[in-house]
Every structure is written in structure tokens, then in C-alpha cells.
Design a protein around this motif. Sequence first.
Motif, mmCIF file in Angstrom:
data_model
loop_
_atom_site.group_PDB
_atom_site.id
_atom_site.type_symbol
_atom_site.label_atom_id
_atom_site.label_comp_id
_atom_site.label_asym_id
_atom_site.label_seq_id
_atom_site.Cartn_x
_atom_site.Cartn_y
_atom_site.Cartn_z
ATOM 1 N N VAL A 12 -16.742 -48.374 -84.712
ATOM 2 C CA VAL A 12 -17.723 -49.289 -84.134
ATOM 3 C C VAL A 12 -19.147 -48.820 -84.429
ATOM 4 O O VAL A 12 -20.025 -49.620 -84.780
ATOM 5 C CB VAL A 12 -17.501 -49.418 -82.605
ATOM 6 N N SER A 13 -19.384 -47.510 -84.303
ATOM 7 C CA SER A 13 -20.744 -46.997 -84.538
ATOM 8 C C SER A 13 -21.177 -47.294 -85.971
ATOM 9 O O SER A 13 -22.311 -47.692 -86.225
ATOM 10 C CB SER A 13 -20.794 -45.497 -84.258
ATOM 11 N N GLN A 14 -20.237 -47.125 -86.890
ATOM 12 C CA GLN A 14 -20.538 -47.389 -88.302
ATOM 13 C C GLN A 14 -20.804 -48.879 -88.535
ATOM 14 O O GLN A 14 -21.753 -49.262 -89.233
ATOM 15 C CB GLN A 14 -19.344 -46.910 -89.134
ATOM 16 N N ALA A 15 -19.986 -49.731 -87.896
ATOM 17 C CA ALA A 15 -20.169 -51.168 -88.065
ATOM 18 C C ALA A 15 -21.519 -51.613 -87.499
ATOM 19 O O ALA A 15 -22.232 -52.407 -88.107
ATOM 20 C CB ALA A 15 -19.028 -51.928 -87.385
ATOM 21 N N LEU A 16 -21.874 -51.067 -86.324
ATOM 22 C CA LEU A 16 -23.140 -51.474 -85.714
ATOM 23 C C LEU A 16 -24.336 -51.014 -86.545
ATOM 24 O O LEU A 16 -25.363 -51.678 -86.598
ATOM 25 C CB LEU A 16 -23.254 -50.917 -84.294
ATOM 26 N N ALA A 17 -24.191 -49.859 -87.189
ATOM 27 C CA ALA A 17 -25.282 -49.361 -88.035
ATOM 28 C C ALA A 17 -25.363 -50.162 -89.333
ATOM 29 O O ALA A 17 -26.451 -50.439 -89.843
ATOM 30 C CB ALA A 17 -25.085 -47.880 -88.328
ATOM 31 N N GLY A 18 -24.212 -50.557 -89.843
ATOM 32 C CA GLY A 18 -24.184 -51.178 -91.169
ATOM 33 C C GLY A 18 -24.341 -52.693 -91.161
ATOM 34 O O GLY A 18 -24.851 -53.282 -92.122
ATOM 35 N N PHE A 19 -23.915 -53.335 -90.075
ATOM 36 C CA PHE A 19 -23.933 -54.807 -90.020
ATOM 37 C C PHE A 19 -25.309 -55.244 -89.527
ATOM 38 O O PHE A 19 -25.588 -55.223 -88.334
ATOM 39 C CB PHE A 19 -22.817 -55.288 -89.083
ATOM 40 N N ARG A 20 -26.193 -55.579 -90.443
ATOM 41 C CA ARG A 20 -27.575 -55.921 -90.079
ATOM 42 C C ARG A 20 -27.918 -57.300 -90.635
ATOM 43 O O ARG A 20 -28.674 -57.429 -91.607
ATOM 44 C CB ARG A 20 -28.554 -54.882 -90.642
ATOM 45 N N PRO A 21 -27.392 -58.338 -90.012
ATOM 46 C CA PRO A 21 -27.684 -59.682 -90.521
ATOM 47 C C PRO A 21 -29.192 -59.937 -90.514
ATOM 48 O O PRO A 21 -29.926 -59.394 -89.693
ATOM 49 C CB PRO A 21 -26.974 -60.608 -89.534
ATOM 50 N N ARG A 22 -29.653 -60.779 -91.443
ATOM 51 C CA ARG A 22 -31.094 -60.958 -91.631
ATOM 52 C C ARG A 22 -31.723 -61.909 -90.611
ATOM 53 O O ARG A 22 -32.929 -61.932 -90.453
ATOM 54 C CB ARG A 22 -31.365 -61.492 -93.043
ATOM 55 N N GLY A 284 -11.671 -55.928 -88.530
ATOM 56 C CA GLY A 284 -10.963 -54.829 -87.914
ATOM 57 C C GLY A 284 -11.918 -53.739 -87.504
ATOM 58 O O GLY A 284 -12.597 -53.138 -88.336
ATOM 59 N N LEU A 285 -12.036 -53.518 -86.186
ATOM 60 C CA LEU A 285 -12.866 -52.438 -85.669
ATOM 61 C C LEU A 285 -11.949 -51.436 -84.974
ATOM 62 O O LEU A 285 -10.954 -51.816 -84.354
ATOM 63 C CB LEU A 285 -13.882 -52.964 -84.650
ATOM 64 N N ALA A 286 -12.337 -50.166 -85.056
ATOM 65 C CA ALA A 286 -11.558 -49.117 -84.387
ATOM 66 C C ALA A 286 -11.969 -49.097 -82.915
ATOM 67 O O ALA A 286 -12.689 -48.205 -82.456
ATOM 68 C CB ALA A 286 -11.797 -47.777 -85.061
ATOM 69 N N ILE A 287 -11.545 -50.114 -82.186
ATOM 70 C CA ILE A 287 -11.884 -50.241 -80.777
ATOM 71 C C ILE A 287 -10.660 -50.748 -80.037
ATOM 72 O O ILE A 287 -9.904 -51.569 -80.549
ATOM 73 C CB ILE A 287 -13.099 -51.184 -80.575
ATOM 74 N N LYS A 288 -10.472 -50.227 -78.820
ATOM 75 C CA LYS A 288 -9.354 -50.659 -77.999
ATOM 76 C C LYS A 288 -9.878 -51.024 -76.618
ATOM 77 O O LYS A 288 -10.486 -50.194 -75.970
ATOM 78 C CB LYS A 288 -8.315 -49.545 -77.884
ATOM 79 N N PRO A 289 -9.715 -52.235 -76.133
ATOM 80 C CA PRO A 289 -9.092 -53.350 -76.864
ATOM 81 C C PRO A 289 -10.083 -53.973 -77.825
ATOM 82 O O PRO A 289 -11.281 -53.788 -77.674
ATOM 83 C CB PRO A 289 -8.773 -54.318 -75.729
ATOM 84 N N GLY A 290 -9.558 -54.690 -78.829
ATOM 85 C CA GLY A 290 -10.445 -55.465 -79.671
ATOM 86 C C GLY A 290 -10.328 -55.255 -81.159
ATOM 87 O O GLY A 290 -11.148 -55.763 -81.916
ATOM 88 N N LYS A 291 -9.274 -54.548 -81.585
ATOM 89 C CA LYS A 291 -9.136 -54.203 -82.999
ATOM 90 C C LYS A 291 -9.356 -55.378 -83.974
ATOM 91 O O LYS A 291 -10.063 -55.204 -84.973
ATOM 92 C CB LYS A 291 -7.755 -53.584 -83.193
ATOM 93 N N ILE A 348 -6.718 -40.155 -69.258
ATOM 94 C CA ILE A 348 -6.578 -41.298 -70.156
ATOM 95 C C ILE A 348 -6.389 -40.754 -71.564
ATOM 96 O O ILE A 348 -7.129 -39.862 -71.991
ATOM 97 C CB ILE A 348 -7.836 -42.179 -70.193
ATOM 98 N N ALA A 349 -5.442 -41.348 -72.274
ATOM 99 C CA ALA A 349 -5.239 -40.977 -73.669
ATOM 100 C C ALA A 349 -6.101 -41.859 -74.549
ATOM 101 O O ALA A 349 -6.467 -42.974 -74.180
ATOM 102 C CB ALA A 349 -3.770 -41.152 -74.040
ATOM 103 N N SER A 350 -6.471 -41.354 -75.699
ATOM 104 C CA SER A 350 -7.270 -42.121 -76.655
ATOM 105 C C SER A 350 -7.008 -41.535 -78.030
ATOM 106 O O SER A 350 -6.722 -40.355 -78.167
ATOM 107 C CB SER A 350 -8.752 -41.994 -76.293
ATOM 108 N N ALA A 351 -7.126 -42.382 -79.055
ATOM 109 C CA ALA A 351 -6.941 -41.885 -80.412
ATOM 110 C C ALA A 351 -8.289 -41.438 -80.955
ATOM 111 O O ALA A 351 -9.297 -42.104 -80.746
ATOM 112 C CB ALA A 351 -6.355 -42.978 -81.296
ATOM 113 N N ALA A 352 -8.299 -40.298 -81.645
ATOM 114 C CA ALA A 352 -9.540 -39.849 -82.275
ATOM 115 C C ALA A 352 -9.961 -40.883 -83.306
ATOM 116 O O ALA A 352 -9.136 -41.487 -83.984
ATOM 117 C CB ALA A 352 -9.320 -38.495 -82.940
ATOM 118 N N GLY A 353 -11.276 -41.141 -83.385
ATOM 119 C CA GLY A 353 -11.778 -42.114 -84.350
ATOM 120 C C GLY A 353 -11.833 -43.525 -83.800
ATOM 121 O O GLY A 353 -12.345 -44.429 -84.437
ATOM 122 N N ARG A 354 -11.293 -43.713 -82.584
ATOM 123 C CA ARG A 354 -11.281 -45.047 -81.997
ATOM 124 C C ARG A 354 -12.127 -45.040 -80.733
ATOM 125 O O ARG A 354 -12.078 -44.083 -79.957
ATOM 126 C CB ARG A 354 -9.833 -45.436 -81.650
#
Lengths: 408, 408
Positions: A12-22, A284-291, A348-354
Motif C-alpha cells: 500500500v505504501s508503494q502504491a500511494l507513493a507511486g499512484f499520482r494521478p494528474r 491488487g494491494l497487499a492489504i487485508k481486507p481489500g486485496k 493478532i497475526a499478520s503477514a509480513a509485507g501486508r
Amino acid sequence: MPGREFFQTQPVSQALAGFRPRRRTGTETVRREDALGRVPAEPIRSGAELPGFARSTVDGYAVRAADTYGAGDGLPAYLDLVGSLRMGTAADVEIRPGAAVQIPTGAAVPDSADAVVMVEHTQVTMPGVIEVTKSVAVGDGVVRPDEDVALGKELVPAGRPLRAQDLGLLAAAGVTRLVVCAKPRVAIISTGDELVPPETAELSPGEVRDATASALVGLVEQAGGVPVSYGIVPDDVDLLTKTLTAAVAECDLVVVSAGSSVGARDETTAAVEALGAPGVYCHGLAIKPGKPTLLAECSDVPVIGLPGNPLSALVVFRMVGLPVLRLVGGITSPAPEPSVVATMARPIASAAGRLDVVQVSLRDGLATPLFGHSALLSLLTSADGYVVIPEPATGLDAGTPVTVTMYR
Amino acid sequence: MPGREFFQTQPVSQALAGFRPRRRTGTETVRREDALGRVPAEPIRSGAELPGFARSTVDGYAVRAADTYGAGDGLPAYLDLVGSLRMGTAADVEIRPGAAVQIPTGAAVPDSADAVVMVEHTQVTMPGVIEVTKSVAVGDGVVRPDEDVALGKELVPAGRPLRAQDLGLLAAAGVTRLVVCAKPRVAIISTGDELVPPETAELSPGEVRDATASALVGLVEQAGGVPVSYGIVPDDVDLLTKTLTAAVAECDLVVVSAGSSVGARDETTAAVEALGAPGVYCHGLAIKPGKPTLLAECSDVPVIGLPGNPLSALVVFRMVGLPVLRLVGGITSPAPEPSVVATMARPIASAAGRLDVVQVSLRDGLATPLFGHSALLSLLTSADGYVVIPEPATGLDAGTPVTVTMYR
């Protein structure tokens, strides 16, 4: 059955940094009375000094400070009382050496005075004369003409939604109209053959009232956008393409809450691709919920495809949609979100990278995760807030201090 | 010069506990679309189960769980494929023992099935037959008909302003109208001979534009009230009494921002007393800034006399006026305020028994107090938030962790 999706998920952090609509909204002029929460497009500067005149901060007597030097309880200074000043009028009296004029808090101090003695440090023992029992320094009891705001000083910055006190300062400076960023128009499109409008009194078996659109309207309004409803579109690429084309032409941001089946999600992608470049940014985002979130740009308009479950859709819109809405609407200093520090009541369990977004209830400083399937919208209405488990973490132990972002 | 005031100050906590005006707003019915932030007058309960039918949470095959027991990669269960189900329609197919039906996420599960196998755990190796490579238990892949909301369950509580997700759940349950507490009408009266309307382009010496009223409008709106402006009243007991009488008759809460001189404050008290019982509750709060605050009740309408300085007036309205507004408007669970924990960058002195409200700027976790006379409104627009030094404390050392309530 349609083929399985095997999309590449992006952090998600990468998507938010990279997705910069004009896309950016234009500007418009609004009256100050209508400007609460609006976003100045440029810093607004003062056309005058404030308060604009030397102003008394106490009830007392305007004096020349030098006339009070050395005064004390045992050795008062005696000053001639030459009149009294009123609120809201010019201080057109001359204070000669050895003289004083009565002045209320907030009134203009005469040019020939340089301090105000508080009434508590004076006594009137004979008519026309005051005793000053405490010396004052130059400037005591006085606000300078430009002490609140200097000429040309920034009253409010660009990019920060106007707060109540900002409206007060703008009023003080006589600003009656200001240029703000237009509110982003946010298209809300629901898709899914199972969906019926919330007004449907009786459901047939298999039908579901559209909950996501109503909640998105609220989130968009709270964030300073204008929700524009495009209703419910059946799971059909051509119909969705048509609606999406209209929404992209009319709005600054488009949100599609896709049906929850794989087929419906494929249709959103196909419709976005039918609209042309630049097209899909990620699916596809590495987010739970919301993949299964889709990020795209059609012309310059950002399009966000949300997951089908209302819970997942609303989580993703908060985490991803609101930052995009702010970007489009010129908000560079968003209003802070309510949050509290609490202790996790359970692990709480969580997957690394998500990025895991965990709904919690909060009581006595304990954050209790609300478990249940992400198809259950009631989890979100029971929740007091949510905890974000950052991408590198693999879970949280019970007892871990966490920041709970509170719903409001 | 009018006589000095020697009012008894009351601790803020004590005043808030003791000042309980009887006024409450009535109720009204609003459309769900207009209900964001509105306050349900009673809990709203569901007239039906949600989702109302057994619903698949995965793409796969509806089965009888017993038919999959013992299935694994090495020993698949073979089931007859008897059709496929669509979204939004009744699941009118019978699953006999040894049979399966294809089902998308979100569709209705047939009564005769009791689980859904994910498509990932199946294979179609010959037409009309699926191989199941993982056993499922009863209920796997299915949300029960009342699992989201049971019949009669509370959808949203009374007294908590409706949040975006609450609107979603109300939509899911088919609630189209709801009974809420009417928004409190808040009279805003400014007094002071020095005050002129904010629209005044050029000021004469000694004149000041009314800043407090504009900021109060914003605070009232943010808190869910309806601001009603009564303009600027000169420092005259009779005129103020007349305006106050109208405001008490027309509104649910009256706020008077008094001129800053002692005389103007006396006039507010006199006007309140002219209106009769129960009258003044207290005059003087142990709060800095804001000591000369007046709390009164005229008929059953609370009247709050604010200090004359805009900064003090706005601080007091936040600390004292907003709780009263919520009380009158039926808000028992207010939306949380944004706050952060920070470290005091400098020491602050405070008197024991007095509530000190210190404006701060916040950077990198350091809260820096903004010093300056309380006549300076720009302190409040420069501030990111404020720190409350509780009544028993005698000050804070530099380095003390503090909670900063953030402005929005």
C-alpha cells in the motif's frame, strides 16, 4: 466459471507513493461564511495591521511610563486625570507629562501615552488626581498596532482546510471572500447483479441492498468532497463502460465498488481498459481486507475499484481513496484524525509485507480486535476504531501498545 | 469607572458537573441520506435478518460437507456437478448427497447444501464431475442468514452521531428514515461598542471587526448545532436584554460574547438577571484564559457569557460551551477529538485549582507553547492544538509527556 485471477499485489505504501494521478480541481471564490473546511488555494495575507491601533489590554489609565518610575505603595506617583476614553472611538486626547486618562480594556491608547496602568494599582484619593502605586514599563498593558497581525502576514496557509478560528482571524482582517480549491466531485458506482437500492422494502432471495454507496457518500462528505451517485450497474462490461465514461467526464475521482465475484472484478478491469490510457496502475494491494483493489487513471481522472464486501470496500477507501481525494482537492495539510494509544487485548497475526487493518472496540484503554468475516458490515459499526499493523510486522502480541484511529 | 468585579471563581470540572440546564431539543424525522452526524433519539433496530439468506463467502461449489470428509490431494472426493448459481437469485436447486453446484462469492447457498468448497480446492477433470481435494466442515464458506444482523438487533445506538459506516448498515437494513434529535439552535450575540461587522472595509480608529462570532459559527456547525446570528449589540443593558429575550425564545442555547471591558460584562449579567429565574449559575470560572465566564439559565435555556477577547472566548466555548451544546442536543457519545501524545518543549507555570489551556505548535513530537497576550487571535490560528493543564497541577516541566488536542 471465469478464470482465476493471479494479480501481483503491491504494498500500500508503494502504491500511494507511486499512484499520482494528474487531476486537480480548479479554484472558486466563496464567501467567508461558507468557508469552514474549505481549502485555500493560495496563502491568504492580511491587507492591514491588526488590531491596527495601540490597544489597551487592561482596565486602567493610559500614562507615560516614565511618570511612574519609582512609584510604589509607600511612594505613589500622582498624575492629573485629564478625562476618560470610550470603546470604539479614536483616542484623541494628548497625555502631557504628569497626566493620565482613564481607559477600558480594548480601547485605543493615545499616541502620546506609552503604557496603561491597571486600575488595581491606582487609587483616586482626590478629584482629578490618581495615585499610581506600581511603576509600569513602556508597552505594559498595551498591544501594539501590528502585534496580532503585521501588514502582509499570512493569515491562513494554502492547503489546510479552514478551521473555526481561521474564520475568526479572516473576519478580523476583513476578508469577505476567498479563493479555494473546488471540492472534488467523487463518482460512486456500484456494480453487482445481487444489489438493489437501499429503498427496496422487501428483498427477494439472493438480493442485497447496496450498503457501500451510502457509506461512501458519508466518507466523501466528511473528507470535503461532493459525492455524485451513479447508482447500481449490472455485471455487464458494456453497461459499466458506459457509466464509467460518463463518470470520468463529469467527476474528479471515480470509485467503483465492484460486485464481490471474480467475474464482476474482471468487468471493472475490462471497463477501465476500454477507456484507454494511462489505464490500470495496479490491480491488487497487499492489504487485508481489500486485496482485490484496482487503481487506474482514465484521462487524468483517478479510478479506484474497491472490493465487493462493504467492510473491505470501506477500509480500502479510507486507506487509499481518501489520500487520492485529498491530492485531487489540494489538501496538503489534512485535518488530524482522532486516535488514542491503547493496549492490544489479544494477539493478532499478520503477514509480513501486508498492511492489516484490524477493527477494534475500545474500553478502558484496551483494544479488542473484532473478528469475523469481512462480509459482515456490522463489524464496522460495532468498531470504535481500527489498528493498522504495518507492512513489515508479522503480527502483534497481546499487551502491545497500539495507536487506534477512532471513527467519527 | 465602574466598580471592580470580585466574583468567586468556580473550578471548570465542578461547573460542568453542576450546570445542567433542563433544555433538550425535540426530535425530527430525517432521510437516511441526510443523517450523517445526526444523533439517533432512540436505538434503531433491524426489522429483518441480514444478509437474510445463507451466503457464499467464496467462489466455489456448494456441497453437503459430509460428502467431502476424508478428501485430500491423494484421495479426492468426486461430486456430480448439477448446475451453477447466479448472483441475486434464489438458490432453487436441490443438492442431493454426492452432488455439488457451482456458486460465486455472495450468492445464495441452497438450503440442501451446508458448506461451500473454494474453487482452489477443486478440479474439473471430466465434464459433469468435480474433484474435491480438501474436506470442508459444515458452515465453511457460508455466512448464516442472521450472522451480520439478527432480527431486532440494534443497528445504531441512541446518542452517538451517525458515522459513515452506520449509514451503510442502515442502508443494508432498508432503513430509509429515522428519528433524530433536532439540531440545537445556538444564538450568537456579540456585544461591545468597539465592534463592527467583519464586512466593514475600512476601520475608524478604535474599531475592531467582530471575529468571535465568525469563529463561533464554525465551532457550532462542527459540533452539530445550527448557529443563529443576532449581530452586534452596543454596550447597553436595555438593548442587550431585548436581544437576549428574543434569543432565549427562539434558540436552545445562547452565547453572548461580551465586550472585554468590565462594564460590558456587568451588562451581560444585568441582562440575564432581567430575564428572571433560574438566572445566574456562576460568574467566574477557574480557567486561563477565560476567567470572566458567565453561566446562566433563562427559563430552561442555557446562556453562556464568554470573555471579550476572541482567543479567550473560543477557548471557553470549546471547554464549556460544547459540552452544554451536546447535552442539549442529545449527544451522549460524542465523536472523539483528534489528539496526539507529545513532549513539552518548555516549562509552563500554572496555578493549582485552575484549568490552564495552553496553545501549542507541534513539530516532531515536541509541543511548543505559544506565548502572547490572550488579545492576540493569531495565537489560535498559529496553534496546531492545545494542552490542558489539569486543575490540581502547578505547571509542567519541559520534557513532560502531554496530550495535545488537535484543531481540525
